[in-house]
Design an enzyme around this catalytic site. Sequence first.
Site: not given
Length: 611
Positions: A154, A173, A234-236, A260, A265, A287-289
Amino acid sequence: MVTPRILVPEKVSVDGLALLSEDYEVVSRPQGLSPEELLSLIPSFDALIVRSETKVTAEVLSAAGSRLRVVARAGVGVDNINVEAATAGGIIVVNSPAGNIVAAAEHTVALLLATARNVGRADRTTKEGRWERGKLVGVEVGRKTLGIVGLGKVGMKVARMCIGLGMKVIAFDPYANPDLARQTGVERLVPRLQDMLPEIDFMTIHTPLLASTLDLIGETEFKLMKPTARVLNVARGGVYNEAALLDALNKGIIAGAGLDVFTKEPPDESTPAWDLLRHEKVVATPHLGASTVEAQENVAVDVCTQVAAVLRGELPTSAVNAPLILPEEYRALKPYAKLIERMGGLYTQNFVSPPSSSVGVGARHFELVYHGDLAGVSNSRPLLAALIRGLVSPFSDTAGKHVNIVNAMAVAREKGIIIREVHAHSGAGSGKENSVYASSVTLRAVAAEDEQQDREKTESVNAGRQVIEGYVSANNIYISRLGRFSANFIPEGTLLILHNFDEPGKIGGVGSVLGRHGINIRFMQVASLDLERSKAGQDGTKGQERTQSDMIATNGNDDSQHAQPPVSEGSSKKKGDEALMILGVDGDITKQVMEDLRTAEGILNVSLVQL
């Protein structure tokens, strides 16, 4: 056979479920289940498919007992599944790491643009009848610097998209491939997260939620950023410390956020997450990712395909709690895993378990030798699991179906099975220098070290006699050697393997016995002694003459009660006058059929093998 049952307590795309409904009983509860309902239902299911709302706790996995074989997450993250407990129970956990890559990356870019141009506030205030152009001046993203934490699939997709928007991209990373990052257009990889924080204008995180990433960005990190910086997630939920993020927005330490995901949630009232949802500097989505039609179809088809594979005893492509199997590795290993599992089943049923055997048990120590191209395989654990499943399946009430790449070694330890892998690359000592096959496999039973001096035990574990070799050709599997005999047959269905003296009339006699019992012969092959190996001492005899008792014990079973009379000194019977008849048959092979075959003239032993 009981049809495997699959529980789906959330809404999953019908395209995926359609792949399962024909062969399995699928119980779908798209409205969801309470924790109590899940605990009550799970013991009667073989598979569980969830999205993000169902919590697969250690208690749920314990309640499932030994029946549950696979838990599938229709998505990427598995933080709602207790993977450690699943692993301890031998349950495979699979996900779909590739199904929603595009959806997640596009939603990240959408939030990036929305935060840059205040789209959320502009939409809300305009609908409320206010025209506040002066208060909603945004920033351009072109020529700005984006920092990416987590340059996986991603993250890399986001990098490509944002480079297309004219942004400069740097990343943190520690496991990223520098060459691939450079080819993508990432300007540089930084050695430490703190190194990039002072220079970025936007930051997006694409990591799983682990102990090492929980609260990865907190008060210290926010203070290193520009006051004009904006952050995205948009991960966690939990990667950003929500209290610290709220404080940074309130104090103007950073300029905005696009969120997101949240730690809980939907968020509870009177929590930092609740306040973030309503903050004027935050663009928030529920949470629409992965919530696109295409992504939902992709992940559903992916995980349902993997669930079906596990229930068939095959390899999943994305097992979370097992070594990663890349798609190309999966395609290469799949036929060999099938071959090796059949070799294990053939070993147990031919060398160990015929009812007339006085040995009763076979070897517990084996060598599994990979020849040719297969010797170069780096991830052989699926092959080991396949062998263990094949070895134990004839004595397992589940036919070995619960043995998988997660629990295979634990099953082996429990049953005292020790396997030594040998990667026999081309060259001296491989024994396959002249092989016509690109890859082949040898399974060889060996005596344990502490049994070397015990003649009585080692007689039943003769490394030359208890040998099976096989190969794959055009995705079909073949056995090329069984014990001391050269062969070439497909190991499937019901097989009768007869060890007999090699003389005229034996085939007709066996055919007559089977005909009387209404047994149809699908195929038949006569396997002859491999004399070249015998002369070279590769069959465990070191070239010496075999006695009659040697021949009788060829398959590891002392079936002397059914042997032919000893050969007199002047007899024409001599070394080499033996063969195997391998018959694929249809029909009910009863004890009487086996007894009639064993007592037929010239038959030394008979094995019934079902694969």
